[in-house]
Design an enzyme around this catalytic site. Structure first.
Site, mmCIF file in Angstrom:
data_model
loop_
_atom_site.group_PDB
_atom_site.id
_atom_site.type_symbol
_atom_site.label_atom_id
_atom_site.label_comp_id
_atom_site.label_asym_id
_atom_site.label_seq_id
_atom_site.Cartn_x
_atom_site.Cartn_y
_atom_site.Cartn_z
ATOM 1 N N LYS A 13 15.634 -17.753 -16.203
ATOM 2 C CA LYS A 13 14.914 -16.739 -16.322
ATOM 3 C C LYS A 13 13.256 -17.078 -16.034
ATOM 4 O O LYS A 13 12.633 -16.468 -15.187
ATOM 5 C CB LYS A 13 15.058 -15.980 -17.374
ATOM 6 N N ARG A 88 15.451 -9.568 -27.161
ATOM 7 C CA ARG A 88 16.349 -10.244 -27.448
ATOM 8 C C ARG A 88 17.179 -9.823 -28.555
ATOM 9 O O ARG A 88 18.131 -10.336 -28.930
ATOM 10 C CB ARG A 88 15.523 -11.563 -28.276
ATOM 11 N N ARG A 127 16.071 -30.748 -19.701
ATOM 12 C CA ARG A 127 14.597 -30.173 -19.223
ATOM 13 C C ARG A 127 13.706 -30.751 -19.504
ATOM 14 O O ARG A 127 13.242 -31.338 -20.755
ATOM 15 C CB ARG A 127 14.890 -28.741 -19.831
ATOM 16 N N ARG A 160 10.556 -29.773 -24.473
ATOM 17 C CA ARG A 160 10.194 -28.933 -25.765
ATOM 18 C C ARG A 160 10.903 -29.346 -26.966
ATOM 19 O O ARG A 160 11.977 -29.997 -26.818
ATOM 20 C CB ARG A 160 10.669 -27.552 -25.433
ATOM 21 N N ARG A 171 20.498 -22.616 -30.605
ATOM 22 C CA ARG A 171 19.868 -21.295 -29.790
ATOM 23 C C ARG A 171 20.949 -20.529 -29.094
ATOM 24 O O ARG A 171 21.050 -19.327 -28.872
ATOM 25 C CB ARG A 171 18.827 -21.917 -28.751
HETATM 26 P P1 AMP Z 1 12.053 -19.130 -24.982
HETATM 27 O O1 AMP Z 1 11.013 -20.040 -24.417
HETATM 28 O O2 AMP Z 1 12.267 -17.676 -24.389
HETATM 29 O O3 AMP Z 1 13.568 -20.121 -24.915
HETATM 30 O O4 AMP Z 1 11.839 -18.791 -26.580
HETATM 31 C C1 AMP Z 1 11.538 -20.114 -27.489
HETATM 32 C C2 AMP Z 1 11.704 -19.559 -28.857
HETATM 33 O O5 AMP Z 1 10.740 -18.638 -29.300
HETATM 34 C C3 AMP Z 1 12.852 -18.787 -29.199
HETATM 35 O O6 AMP Z 1 14.051 -19.779 -29.576
HETATM 36 C C4 AMP Z 1 12.822 -18.076 -30.290
HETATM 37 O O7 AMP Z 1 12.548 -18.960 -31.541
HETATM 38 C C5 AMP Z 1 11.266 -17.517 -30.161
HETATM 39 N N1 AMP Z 1 11.261 -16.347 -29.190
HETATM 40 C C6 AMP Z 1 10.965 -16.063 -28.000
HETATM 41 N N2 AMP Z 1 11.273 -14.725 -27.836
HETATM 42 C C7 AMP Z 1 11.586 -14.117 -28.652
HETATM 43 C C8 AMP Z 1 12.204 -12.727 -28.987
HETATM 44 N N3 AMP Z 1 11.977 -11.812 -28.056
HETATM 45 N N4 AMP Z 1 12.627 -12.391 -30.169
HETATM 46 C C9 AMP Z 1 12.332 -13.483 -31.012
HETATM 47 N N5 AMP Z 1 12.057 -14.848 -30.929
HETATM 48 C C10 AMP Z 1 11.693 -15.074 -29.696
#
Ligand code: AMP
Length: 216
Positions: A13, A88, A127, A160, A171
């Site tokens: 994404k 989400r 990654r 990360r 996750r």
């Molecule tokens: P991402 O970079 O999108 O994989 O997000 C990394 C982490 O940020 C996720 O595993 C969640 O802990 C938090 N996070 C990101 N977006 C959301 C969301 N919309 N709702 C809740 N937690 C989020």
């Protein structure tokens, strides 16, 4: 153009959102990036979010909804956006609809990135991300020209904290339980387009352009 990208972690994404936001002249709003910036800056929001993120859990809905309400209300969001990693949960989707309604806007479409679980695991654990510009690489399938250095900006590449295998598995479970129900939610509202998130980046980008073109 107001569009949301939906899909599991590692579906691509962010990569597509970054390129297409530039192409379309709209904002790329990635909640994960926004949260990581808050963590790096040591803000109260960042401190609250960090423990959830490190565990691979979702940050509570009220925190995310407040953060996005503030962001979407700013003037520059009026020219359109790609939402990446938000909503989400069903509660976030409902809050988003209300936030946009209050702004006199609607979400045009939701693009779902379909990728198999073994492929997601492979992508996430290999990654590496640029600390400076956010560009993503993969150790074997898309390595940088010089190990540890971003081709695009020369920044430092890092893994990360939540891309380790145990956290990645968590996750993916969280995605299945809390986020996958959004597929039916948006399908029932005729807002969902599915694209395959596997194959060449350009092919995937073309499929997203076609999905977005249909609503232009
Ligand atoms: P991402 O970079 O999108 O994989 O997000 C990394 C982490 O940020 C996720 O595993 C969640 O802990 C938090 N996070 C990101 N977006 C959301 C969301 N919309 N709702 C809740 N937690 C989020």
């Amino acid at each position: 153009m107001r569009i949301a990208f939906l899909g599991p972690p590692g579906a691509g994404k962010g990569t597509q959102a970054r390129d297409l936001a530039q192409e379309w002249g709209v904002l790329h709003l990635a909640t994960g990036d926004m949260l990581r910036e808050e963590v790096a800056a040591g803000t109260p929001l960042g401190r609250e979010a960090k423990s959830y993120m490190d565990q691979g859990a979702l940050v509570p809905d009220d925190v995310i909804i407040r953060m996005m309400g503030e962001r979407l209300g700013r003037a520059d969001a009026g020219r359109g956006f790609i939402l990446d990693g938000f909503p989400r949960t069903i509660a976030q989707a409902e809050a988003l609809a209300k936030l946009l309604k209050d702004l006199g806007q609607t979400l045009d479409t939701v693009v779902y990135f379909d990728v198999s679980e073994p492929e997601l695991l492979r992508r996430l654990t290999g990654r590496r991300v640029c600390r400076a510009c956010g560009h993503s690489y993969h150790l074997t399938s898309n390595p940088p020209k010089r190990a540890g250095v971003c081709d695009a900006c020369g920044g430092e590449l890092y893994q990360r904290d939540d891309d380790t295998e145990a956290t990645v598995r968590r996750r993916l479970e969280v995605y299945q339980r809390q986020t996958a129900p959004l597929l039916d939610y948006y399908r029932q509202r005729n807002m969902l387009t599915t694209v395959s998130g596997e194959g060449p980046l350009a092919t995937i980008r073309g499929a997203i352009r076609a999905a977005a073109g249909a609503i232009r």
